[in-house]
Scaffold this motif. Structure first.
Motif, short mmCIF file in Angstrom:
data_model
loop_
_atom_site.label_atom_id
_atom_site.label_comp_id
_atom_site.label_asym_id
_atom_site.label_seq_id
_atom_site.Cartn_x
_atom_site.Cartn_y
_atom_site.Cartn_z
N ILE A 109 -28.70 11.09 0.30
CA ILE A 109 -27.93 11.32 -0.75
C ILE A 109 -28.30 10.63 -2.01
CG2 ILE A 109 -25.51 11.23 -1.73
CD1 ILE A 109 -24.66 12.26 1.13
N GLY A 110 -28.37 9.27 -1.87
CA GLY A 110 -28.59 8.24 -2.94
C GLY A 110 -29.77 8.64 -3.74
N ARG A 111 -30.85 9.04 -2.88
CA ARG A 111 -32.27 9.42 -3.53
C ARG A 111 -32.24 10.81 -4.26
NH1 ARG A 111 -36.64 6.64 -1.79
NH2 ARG A 111 -36.48 5.03 -0.17
N MET A 112 -31.17 11.74 -3.67
CA MET A 112 -31.04 13.10 -4.31
C MET A 112 -30.35 13.02 -5.77
SD MET A 112 -29.87 15.50 -1.32
CE MET A 112 -30.57 15.57 0.32
N VAL A 113 -29.16 11.88 -5.72
CA VAL A 113 -28.45 11.85 -6.72
C VAL A 113 -29.43 11.23 -8.06
CG1 VAL A 113 -26.54 10.62 -7.82
CG2 VAL A 113 -25.98 11.85 -5.73
N ALA A 114 -30.25 10.12 -7.76
CA ALA A 114 -31.06 9.62 -8.72
C ALA A 114 -32.14 10.49 -9.05
CB ALA A 114 -31.81 8.46 -7.83
N ALA A 115 -32.44 11.53 -8.23
CA ALA A 115 -33.38 12.27 -8.86
C ALA A 115 -32.78 13.61 -9.58
CB ALA A 115 -34.42 13.01 -8.01
N LEU A 129 -27.42 15.42 7.78
CA LEU A 129 -27.06 14.21 7.57
C LEU A 129 -25.99 13.71 8.44
CD1 LEU A 129 -27.33 13.79 3.53
CD2 LEU A 129 -29.13 13.45 5.48
N ILE A 130 -26.18 12.67 9.12
CA ILE A 130 -25.01 12.38 10.20
C ILE A 130 -24.20 11.18 9.66
CG2 ILE A 130 -24.82 11.43 12.62
CD1 ILE A 130 -27.52 12.40 13.16
N LEU A 131 -22.95 11.48 9.70
CA LEU A 131 -21.86 10.59 9.26
C LEU A 131 -21.45 9.71 10.65
CD1 LEU A 131 -21.87 12.61 7.07
CD2 LEU A 131 -19.53 11.80 6.50
N GLU A 132 -21.24 8.54 10.40
CA GLU A 132 -21.03 7.71 11.58
C GLU A 132 -19.36 7.43 11.47
OE1 GLU A 132 -23.16 4.25 10.95
OE2 GLU A 132 -25.15 5.17 11.65
N GLN A 153 -20.74 4.77 5.16
CA GLN A 153 -21.70 5.63 5.04
C GLN A 153 -22.83 5.44 4.06
OE1 GLN A 153 -21.27 7.54 7.60
NE2 GLN A 153 -18.96 7.43 7.74
N ASP A 154 -23.03 3.98 3.90
CA ASP A 154 -24.22 3.55 3.11
C ASP A 154 -25.58 3.88 3.42
OD1 ASP A 154 -22.26 2.23 1.63
OD2 ASP A 154 -22.59 0.10 2.56
N HIS A 155 -25.82 4.35 4.76
CA HIS A 155 -27.09 4.86 5.19
C HIS A 155 -27.43 6.05 4.66
CE1 HIS A 155 -24.20 6.71 7.73
NE2 HIS A 155 -25.10 7.47 8.32
N ILE A 156 -26.56 6.77 4.41
CA ILE A 156 -26.65 8.16 3.45
C ILE A 156 -26.35 8.06 1.93
CG2 ILE A 156 -26.74 9.43 5.73
CD1 ILE A 156 -23.99 10.65 4.81
N THR A 157 -25.35 7.27 1.77
CA THR A 157 -24.96 7.26 0.33
C THR A 157 -25.48 6.40 -0.67
OG1 THR A 157 -23.06 6.06 0.80
CG2 THR A 157 -22.82 8.42 0.93
N GLY A 158 -26.22 5.11 -0.10
CA GLY A 158 -26.66 4.12 -0.59
C GLY A 158 -27.87 4.53 -1.53
#
Length: 439
Positions: free
Chosen positions: A48-54, A167-170, A38-43
């Motif tokens: 999600i990666g951007r939310m966590v970074a912020a 957010l779409i999980l594949e 799920q790197d397209h949302i957690t990377g």
């Protein structure tokens, strides 16, 4: 206050799961970086990666098939941004449970601890229950993370969707499933007792579901096998039909791709061959029926509307007869699709229309075709000037049906093949009438 609320805290995720925990639990990721597929949302560049970074998390809806990590991601999100994690299931929870969760969240907020409320199967809450989330999401009492396997556009209220990011999980691809199986082998300290072809077959049989793969692997690890199983032995051991992979190791995804492309290329014999390859190897017939139905709507569409009917009839026939007799209906549907005229006009029209809908937002339809059930609506012009097409010459008024702020679009352009040739003539005739009656 802190002492009072101590009993309301959810159980924390143990640092190390007990040795007798299921393998899937022992391998559950401890940080977001360990989530696979799920790197397209957690990377780092994903939402999600951007939310966590912020350090700030907005309410989200995680939409994806089973076994792709929705619950795990929600729990790790709470840890990453230091939120209290509370989980409920819409299958087992009701209004009382929701009220309790909101009350506790509000009390914790007063002492500076905000709550991530994870709602599994959120689509199972009815419309009124979904509306009940709104004030608590809006005032920040909870950060809502909902999980669903169903299309949120159809199953969730528009008001709730407007306050949450979808957010779409594949489905987990082969590489992600391989990674999970590697982790399982490392956890168990030995390779899974399968030969290379059977290992490939096990991965393919998971169909993108990581939890299923790990559960099957745990079953294999739990017995003492004298030698690794081959594909046939694996199928018999798990009592599940598993596709066999030959010496060239052509896998599940290569074969289904070949089947679909042979249908698209109008080669009935090649299509039937790949269908036979998969059925005789033990592929699930209903999986193949789903893929044939997809081909019917994606590659044939309105060039032959009966293609979809044939696929649904084949599914009903297989449900009624079972194997092996019902497989004849699957073969018949496959041959019908391969010999049908082809068109992806409906498929491309759908993509274009969806894109336009996202770009134009919530434009209102023109007043003359708005619903006018009340006197107030009629007084402000709803329905005024509507032309009833059945009363018009040739049953066609030529009225404008597009929002006033939007020019008319052309999404669907039928081909000159099959039934679409007749549709093309009909649309051309209506275009001429429309121009005449507006001039």
């Amino acid at each position: 206050m802190a002492d009072l609320l101590a009993g309301l805290e959810p159980d924390p995720l143990p640092a190390t799961p007990p040795e007798n925990a299921p393998l899937a639990d022992r391998l559950r990721p401890r940080v977001l970086d360990e989530v696979v597929g799920q790197d397209h949302i957690t990377g780092a560049e994903g939402p999600i990666g951007r939310m966590v970074a912020a350090g700030r998390l907005s309410s989200i809806i995680l939409w994806g098939p089973p076994g792709t990590g929705k619950t795990t991601i929600a729990r790790l999100l709470a840890d990453a941004v230091d939120l209290r994690f509370v989980a409920i299931s819409a299958v087992f929870s009701g209004v009382t449970d929701l009220k309790k969760a909101f009350t506790e969240a509000r009390e914790h907020a007063r002492i500076g601890k905000r709550t991530l409320l994870f709602v599994d199967e959120i689509h199972r809450f009815n419309r009124a229950q979904q509306d009940g989330f709104l004030p608590y999401v809006e005032d920040g009492t909870v950060t809502l993370v909902g999980a669903t396997t169903e299309n949120p556009s159809f199953e969730l209220n528009a008001a709730l969707l407007s306050r949450a990011q979808v957010l779409i999980l594949e489905r987990l691809g082969r590489a992600a499933l391989e990674q999970l199986l590697d982790r399982a082998e490392a956890e168990m300290g030995r390779p899974i007792p399968l030969d290379p072809a059977a290992r490939d077959a096990l991965i393919a049989s998971a169909d993108g579901d990581g939890r299923f793969l790990l559960n099957q692997a745990e079953t294999l690890f739990s017995v003492d096998l004298k030698e690794p199983l081959d594909s046939a032995g694996l199928s018999g051991f798990l009592q599940r039909r598993v596709a066999v992979y030959d010496k060239d190791r052509e896998g599940h995804y290569n074969l289904i791709s070949a089947l679909h492309k042979s249908i698209r290329g109008s080669d009935p014999d090649a299509a039937l061959y790949y269908l036979a390859r998969m059925l005789t190897a033990g592929e699930e017939p209903l999986y193949l029926l789903r893929r044939l139905t997809r081909a019917a709507v994606e590659d044939i569409g309105l060039a032959d509307p009966q293609a979809l009917v044939q696929c649904i009839a084949a599914k009903d026939t297989y449900d009624f007869l079972g194997s092996p007799e019902g497989e004849l209906a699957i073969a018949q549907a496959c041959l019908y699709l391969a010999t049908a005229p082809k068109s992806n006009a409906a498929y491309t029209a759908q993509k274009s229309a969806w894109r336009a809908a996202k770009e134009t937002g919530s434009l209102m339809p023109p007043a003359h075709i708005r619903n006018a059930p009340t006197k107030l609506m009629r007084d402000i012009g709803y329905g005024k000037g509507y032309a009833y097409d059945h009363d018009a010459e040739e049953g066609f008024s030529g009225a404008n049906y597009w929002p006033d702020e939007m020019t008319a679009q052309t999404f669907y352009t039928p081909t000159a093949r099959g039934f679409e040739a007749r549709l093309a003539e009909r649309l051309s005739h209506w275009a001429s009438l429309r121009q005449e009656r507006r001039s």
